[in-house]
Design a protein around this motif. Structure first.
Motif, PDB file in Angstrom:
ATOM      1  N   ILE A 266      -3.725   3.179   4.399  1.00 15.65           N
ATOM      2  CA  ILE A 266      -2.387   3.128   4.995  1.00 15.65           C
ATOM      3  C   ILE A 266      -1.471   4.049   4.181  1.00 15.65           C
ATOM      4  O   ILE A 266      -1.507   4.033   2.959  1.00 15.65           O
ATOM      5  CB  ILE A 266      -1.868   1.669   4.990  1.00 15.65           C
ATOM      6  N   PRO A 267      -0.681   4.885   4.839  1.00 15.44           N
ATOM      7  CA  PRO A 267       0.137   5.855   4.107  1.00 15.44           C
ATOM      8  C   PRO A 267       1.249   5.208   3.279  1.00 15.44           C
ATOM      9  O   PRO A 267       1.627   4.084   3.582  1.00 15.44           O
ATOM     10  CB  PRO A 267       0.730   6.698   5.233  1.00 15.44           C
ATOM     11  N   PRO A 268       1.783   5.940   2.279  1.00 11.96           N
ATOM     12  CA  PRO A 268       1.330   7.254   1.822  1.00 11.96           C
ATOM     13  C   PRO A 268       0.024   7.150   1.039  1.00 11.96           C
ATOM     14  O   PRO A 268      -0.303   6.090   0.520  1.00 11.96           O
ATOM     15  CB  PRO A 268       2.453   7.716   0.897  1.00 11.96           C
TER      16      PRO A 268
ATOM     17  N   GLY B 229      -0.549   4.785  -3.183  1.00 12.24           N
ATOM     18  CA  GLY B 229      -1.503   5.746  -2.670  1.00 12.24           C
ATOM     19  C   GLY B 229      -2.778   5.791  -3.488  1.00 12.24           C
ATOM     20  O   GLY B 229      -3.637   6.603  -3.259  1.00 12.24           O
TER      21      GLY B 229
ATOM     22  N   SER C  39       0.831  -1.197   0.000  1.00 11.68           N
ATOM     23  CA  SER C  39       0.000   0.000   0.000  1.00 11.68           C
ATOM     24  C   SER C  39       0.864   1.245   0.000  1.00 11.68           C
ATOM     25  O   SER C  39       0.423   2.294  -0.393  1.00 11.68           O
ATOM     26  CB  SER C  39      -0.904   0.013   1.222  1.00 11.68           C
TER      27      SER C  39
ATOM     28  N   GLY D  71      -5.292   0.091   0.500  1.00  8.24           N
ATOM     29  CA  GLY D  71      -4.083   0.786   0.037  1.00  8.24           C
ATOM     30  C   GLY D  71      -4.001   2.248   0.439  1.00  8.24           C
ATOM     31  O   GLY D  71      -3.058   2.660   1.117  1.00  8.24           O
ATOM     32  N   PRO D  72      -4.950   3.064   0.045  1.00  5.27           N
ATOM     33  CA  PRO D  72      -4.870   4.499   0.346  1.00  5.27           C
ATOM     34  C   PRO D  72      -5.245   4.847   1.787  1.00  5.27           C
ATOM     35  O   PRO D  72      -5.214   6.006   2.156  1.00  5.27           O
ATOM     36  CB  PRO D  72      -5.881   5.117  -0.621  1.00  5.27           C
TER      37      PRO D  72
HETATM   38 NA    NA Z   1      -1.094   3.867   0.735  1.00  5.32          NA
END
Ligand code: NA
Ligand code: NA
Lengths: 302, 173, 431
Positions: free
Chosen positions: C153-155, C111, C107, C150-151
């Motif tokens: 959890i950073p970034p 982003g 992830s 995915g988006p």
């Molecule tokens: Na991410």
């Protein structure tokens, strides 16, 4: 009142920006004659597209930047150059003088767009992550500085001694945090809005570019107005420009204190050294080829 | 194969290959960009321009030449559950719509794209009418493609517009 | 909202149902709207051309597609598969767990949920389908569900956009996404375990422990991929967008140098295939960009605002209403468009009700990401069905239980703000 002409006014400023409030005031001030529809955040017309949209009759009002205009009228690149104006007041004085009128006339004749006035939004300053001391352009040698994309912007970065790199605005925060870049340049309100102060250590008050856009209306709309309507329109523009400029100047002063409170070092470098270096670089580049004869001297003299 | 057919298929391979070349350009300029900034500490800006132009072209040129109907992203719940005669009617309706609406818009699109000669890209000084010309190509290609689907459907012929589906249903326990 | 707008929405729905590619349905409806409103029909072209020209962060999409294709052609994916099988194959639904965990790990790469799905998702889908162990639609459904994370959890590009419109710290938003992302990941693995039992996905023969070191050694180049990316991004070498190119370069070099398994012909074919996939996804983004103009000029955002202000909602009800509206809109609009056009109208009300801006941001992003995979109409849904070549209906069938559990996760995140805020607070957030 149903048959009032609709004026679509698009800009990329966010709905919470000082300028958004100014535009709302403008809409109220001319509401007797016009139904001004405001669109923010570049949702109606994307950044850089306002001018073309106005030329094609798909937009009545906007705030194109001097950079946008210089895309079509190269002579305008003079007002995109570093250290041309000392501050907001100097910029307003020049744009109200014959120099400004000459520049406005080009836009009217060549693009069919009537400029109502320059809308100040802050002076660009260098914001860095490394704790180095910057007094002269030489101190920025080798410093990777994010500047907006486009060769005029990138040249501006070189003109203050840095290594400019273009990067999407939304990636700047992370890039500063991870060290992919050393710094970025923006007016202080942008540094605040984008929280760049969280991931940087200092702001060098270089004052390298007085930032402003051109509050504009399509010439067709302008020419369809009665002289009284034109007067009301221009007076409303003058009023919100004055108000917005005052607000921005106050905000900038306030933010210096805020950033210092956040632990950032905020200081003035040797601006004369920067100014000499930058004007020299511009004069020895292709950018100055298109500048109208004698205009730089006229501005410097004001 | 006749000489004409050979030339046609050769031309198609070149047109098709351009998609791959565009993606290669994106990839290579990204690498150059990182290397110039990180290794040589001398960032360059022109790479961004190559990438964004290639991005527009790879989508619209790819849609014009490389992408087949089976590769298109569509909502095929209804289409795949009806019989071929009904599908044929569906194809007739949607292909007539898209040919009609794209053809009506074509003059306006042409007008916009040619108008954009007033602006140039920043680094490469490419006129925007050239950069955006791919949209005219795309519109014409879609009109031709869906015109062909319409023609085939009128003649009662099948057109494979969905991918060969994996029909194996889940194993119920 | 006008009659013309109703026509445009109807056209998208009807023609998409008839089987017209969704991108064309959206572009066609936008042109039709301009035509019957008496406006310049070229605006649709202008919007999508300028939009594509200005959306630099989307460039990660083709590069991740390319990296994934290369990992398949060079034998990186195979080696990863052998390793994963040795490790978790003996558990029922093992590769499904690998799918979820890889989404958590990767992830950081993009982003963007769509990029996650077409990039890493494609690789894992291929692993899951290799021996016919999983139905293609199941692999697709799980990939869509895990791409949602995915988006979160950073970034995260959506969080950067939210920070931009809401005057919130990006750093604290990133931290706020960590716990919800992990919770959603765990919930998905539980769902996967239950589904694996229910559908009786075959377990693989246990690989003897003595073969593990060799499998691991072979898989190291593939396993290093996320490490290289994280070092690339957090070591300050690349931006998240550029990291996609680094991933592709890594896959390219490893395949050639280590395995000598890519011929020039194959490399060219990889570029061609990736270009084709890019064009398929890209036309969808283009359609969303064109239709966004219609939504804006129709003042859909202010219409929603005035409806909301008509009811006097408390914070609990307000969050519920926002969640429902965003889930529905997620069916119609691209995620970034929702964030930039719709979310700004909720923010003043949220602040007035005393909802924490970081908490609200995480709720909004989780919500929009789930909306991308919500039937009957969500970009992620179409993207994964396109990869697996399964009918959307089969994908939806498997996706529903996953979505149910994700929406349960959304409820937790919405009504237990501490889940979001404890980590930012540990790093000094006063909220
Ligand atoms: Na991410
Ligand atoms: Na996944």
């Amino acid at each position: 009142a149903q048959d009032k002409p609709t004026v679509r006014f698009s800009s990329v400023v966010s709905e919470t920006d000082i300028r958004a409030e100014a535009f709302q005031r403008f809409a109220d001030l001319v509401s007797d004659d016009f139904n001004v529809e405001l669109y923010f955040g570049g949702t109606l017309v994307a950044q850089g597209g306002e001018l073309a949209a106005m030329q094609r009759g798909n937009l009545e009002m906007g705030i194109p930047s001097p950079q946008d205009i210089s895309n079509q009228i190269p002579a305008w690149s003079i007002v995109t150059s570093a250290y041309l104006f000392d501050d907001a007041e100097h910029m307003q004085e020049v744009m109200a003088s014959e120099v400004g009128q000459e520049l406005y006339a080009m836009v009217e004749e060549q693009l069919g767009v009537k400029i109502l006035g320059p809308l100040y939004f802050g002076t660009r300053q260098v914001n860095l992550k490394p704790e180095i001391d910057v007094q002269t352009p030489e101190d920025l040698n080798g410093v990777t500085l994010r500047m907006p994309g486009g060769d005029a912007w990138q040249f501006l970065g070189r003109a203050i001694g840095a290594n400019p790199t273009p990067l999407a605005y939304s990636e700047v925060y992370t890039a500063l945090q991870t060290g992919a870049i050393d710094g970025q340049d923006n007016p202080l309100p942008n540094d605040y809005n984008m929280k760049f102060y969280e991931v940087t250590s200092q702001i060098v008050l270089t004052n390298h570019l007085v930032g402003f856009d051109l509050l504009s209306v399509s010439l067709d709309v302008w020419n369809d107005m009665t002289p009284e309507q034109q007067e009301t329109f221009q007076a409303a523009a003058d009023e919100i420009i004055a108000w917005s400029t005052e607000q921005h100047l106050a905000r900038e002063a306030e933010l210096v204190e805020f950033f210092e409170g956040e632990g950032l070092r905020v200081y003035e470098p040797d601006r004369e050294a920067f100014r000499a270096y930058a004007q020299d670089m511009y004069l020895n580049s292709e950018f100055s080829d298109s500048w109208p004869e004698g205009m730089l001297d006229a501005i410097n003299a004001m | 194969m006749t000489a004409l057919k050979r030339i046609a298929s050769w031309l198609y391979s070149i047109a098709d290959g351009l998609s791959a070349v565009l993606l290669t350009a994106m990839f290579v300029t990204f690498i150059i960009q990182v290397v110039m900034r990180y290794v040589f500490n001398y960032p360059v800006g022109w790479t961004v321009e190559v990438q964004t132009i290639a991005w527009i072209w790879v989508i619209l040129w790819g849609q014009s030449v490389t992408v087949s109907e089976a590769d298109e992203i569509r909502f095929d719940i209804v289409y795949s559950s009806v019989s071929e005669p009904v599908r044929r009617i569906f194809r007739l309706i949607f292909s007539a719509f898209i040919v009609g609406i794209y053809a009506i818009a074509l003059p306006a699109i042409w007008d916009y794209v040619t108008f954009m000669k007033i602006e140039e890209t920043s680094y490469l000084d490419l006129r925007f009418d050239y950069v955006f010309s791919v949209y005219v190509i795309f519109t014409i290609a879609v009109i031709i493609r869906y015109g062909w689907i319409f023609y085939r459907s009128v003649r009662g012929k099948k057109v494979a517009i969905t991918a060969a589906h994996d029909t194996s249903e889940p194993l119920e326990s | 909202m006008s009659f013309e707008f109703g026509v445009a929405v109807a056209v998208i729905v009807v023609f998409a149902l008839l089987g017209l590619p969704i991108g064309h349905a959206m572009i066609g409806a936008s042109i039709l709207y301009l035509l019957i409103s008496g406006m310049d029909m070229s605006i649709a072209a202008e919007q999508l051309l300028r939009g594509l020209y200005g959306s630099y962060i989307l460039l990660a999409i083709p590069l991740f597609i390319f990296a994934a294709d290369l990992m398949n052609i060079g034998s990186l994916s195979d080696r990863l598969l052998i390793f994963c099988r040795a490790l978790v194959g003996r558990f029922r639904g093992g590769l499904g767990h690998v799918n979820v965990v890889s989404s958590l790990i990767f992830s950081g790469m993009s982003g963007s949920a769509i990029a996650d799905a077409v990039g890493m998702g494609r690789i894992i889908i291929n692993l899951m389908l290799k021996d016919g162990k999983y139905p293609a639609a199941y692999a697709g459904a799980l990939t869509a569900a895990s791409a949602i994370i995915g988006p979160i959890i950073p970034p995260s590009i959506p969080m950067v956009l939210y920070a931009l419109i809401s005057d919130t710290s990006i750093g604290y938003l990133f931290l706020g996404g960590v716990a919800p992302g992990l919770i959603l990941g765990i919930l998905l693995m539980i769902a996967n375990a239950i589904m694996a039992r229910r559908y009786n996905f075959p377990v693989e023969e246990a690989v003897p422990v003595r073969e593990l070191p060799k499998a691991t050694l072979n898989a190291i180049p593939a396993l290093l991929m996320p490490v290289i990316l994280l070092v690339g991004i957090y070591g300050g070498v690349t931006t998240p967008t550029e990291a996609a190119a680094l991933a592709a370069l890594y896959a390219f070099v490893v395949s050639i140098v280590l395995y000598r398994s890519i011929s020039p012909r194959q490399a060219f074919e990889a570029f061609r295939q990736s270009a084709k996939s890019t064009a398929s996804v890209g036309i969808l983004i283009a359609g969303a960009l064109a239709f966004n103009y219609v939504v804006t000029i129709e003042n859909v955002p202010s219409a929603i605002r005035s409806v909301l202000e008509g009811y006097n909602l408390d914070a609990v009800m307000f969050l519920l209403v926002v969640n429902v509206i965003l889930l529905v809109l997620g069916c119609l609009l691209e995620g970034n468009a929702i964030l930039l056009v719709i979310v700004p109208i909720f923010i003043p009300t949220a602040m007035a009700l005393g909802i924490d801006p970081v908490h609200f941001g995480v709720v909004v992003v989780v919500n929009i990401m789930i909306g991308l995979a919500t039937p009957p109409y969500g970009l992620l849904l179409f993207v994964v069905s396109n990869i697996t070549k399964s009918p959307v209906a089969s994908t939806i069938k498997f996706l529903l239980p996953f979505l149910a559990i994700m929406i349960a996760g959304l409820a937790i995140v919405t009504y237990a703000p501490d889940v979001v805020l404890w980590l930012p607070r540990m790093y000094g957030y006063n909220g």
